[in-house]
Design a protein around this motif. Sequence first.
Motif, short mmCIF file in Angstrom:
data_model
loop_
_atom_site.label_atom_id
_atom_site.label_comp_id
_atom_site.label_asym_id
_atom_site.label_seq_id
_atom_site.Cartn_x
_atom_site.Cartn_y
_atom_site.Cartn_z
N ALA A 273 0.85 -1.18 0.00
CA ALA A 273 0.00 0.00 0.00
C ALA A 273 0.89 1.24 0.00
O ALA A 273 2.05 1.18 0.41
N LYS B 299 3.61 2.22 2.72
CA LYS B 299 3.80 1.07 3.62
C LYS B 299 4.75 0.06 2.99
O LYS B 299 4.99 0.06 1.79
N SER C 170 -4.73 -11.16 8.32
CA SER C 170 -5.63 -10.09 7.88
C SER C 170 -6.55 -10.51 6.74
O SER C 170 -7.54 -9.83 6.47
N LYS D 204 -12.12 -4.89 1.68
CA LYS D 204 -12.19 -3.73 2.55
C LYS D 204 -11.27 -2.64 2.00
O LYS D 204 -10.31 -2.95 1.29
N PRO D 205 -11.54 -1.39 2.33
CA PRO D 205 -10.65 -0.31 1.86
C PRO D 205 -9.19 -0.55 2.23
O PRO D 205 -8.30 -0.18 1.46
N LYS D 206 -8.94 -1.19 3.37
CA LYS D 206 -7.56 -1.43 3.76
C LYS D 206 -6.87 -2.48 2.91
O LYS D 206 -5.66 -2.70 3.03
N ASP D 207 -7.63 -3.16 2.03
CA ASP D 207 -7.01 -4.10 1.09
C ASP D 207 -6.44 -3.37 -0.13
O ASP D 207 -5.81 -4.00 -0.98
N THR D 208 -6.69 -2.08 -0.23
CA THR D 208 -6.17 -1.31 -1.35
C THR D 208 -4.65 -1.35 -1.37
O THR D 208 -4.00 -1.02 -0.38
N ALA D 209 -4.09 -1.77 -2.49
CA ALA D 209 -2.64 -1.92 -2.61
C ALA D 209 -2.31 -2.38 -4.03
O ALA D 209 -3.20 -2.75 -4.80
N THR E 26 -8.03 -1.41 -5.87
CA THR E 26 -8.53 -0.25 -5.15
C THR E 26 -9.93 -0.57 -4.64
O THR E 26 -10.81 -0.93 -5.42
N SER F 164 -14.91 2.86 -0.10
CA SER F 164 -15.91 2.66 0.97
C SER F 164 -17.26 3.19 0.56
O SER F 164 -17.41 3.87 -0.46
#
Length: 124
Positions: free
Chosen positions: A43, A46, A66, A90-95, A121, A124
Motif C-alpha cells: 500500500a 507502507k 488479515s 475492505k478499503p484497507k485491502d487497497t494496494a 482499489t 468505501s
Amino acid sequence: VQLQASGGGSVQAGGSLRLSCAASGRTFNSQSNSYTVGWFRQAPGKEREFVAAIIWSGGSTSYADSVKGRFTVSRDKAKKTVYLQMNSLKPKDTAVYYCASARTRWGQGGYHYWGQGTQVTVSS
C-alpha cells in the motif's frame, strides 16, 4: 520463470476480485514439494507484506491473518496459473498486489522471481 499478474481493478467495499498469476518460461518443478508461489501487496507509504502462498505441487496454503476467511489462493497446474480470490474486500485491502515464486518451501530464504504488480482499489 516469468510471472504475469493481472485481474486488479476498482471495487466497492464488500465486493470481490480474482487475481491471476500466469507463469511462462522455465516452468515450476511439479515434482518438487518446495516450489511456492506467493502473493504480496504494498500500500502507499507502507512496506510490502505477505498475503498468501501455495505449494505448487501439493496445494497446501498459507494466509496472513488479515485475509484469512476472505481470500483464497489456488492453482491450475495445466494453465500454470495461480489465483487469488478476494472476497469481502475492505478499503484497507487497497494496494498493488504482486505474485512471486520461490524454490524453497514457503519461500524460506526469499522469493526470487517477481511479477509486475496489479492495482487493487477498494472504495468505501
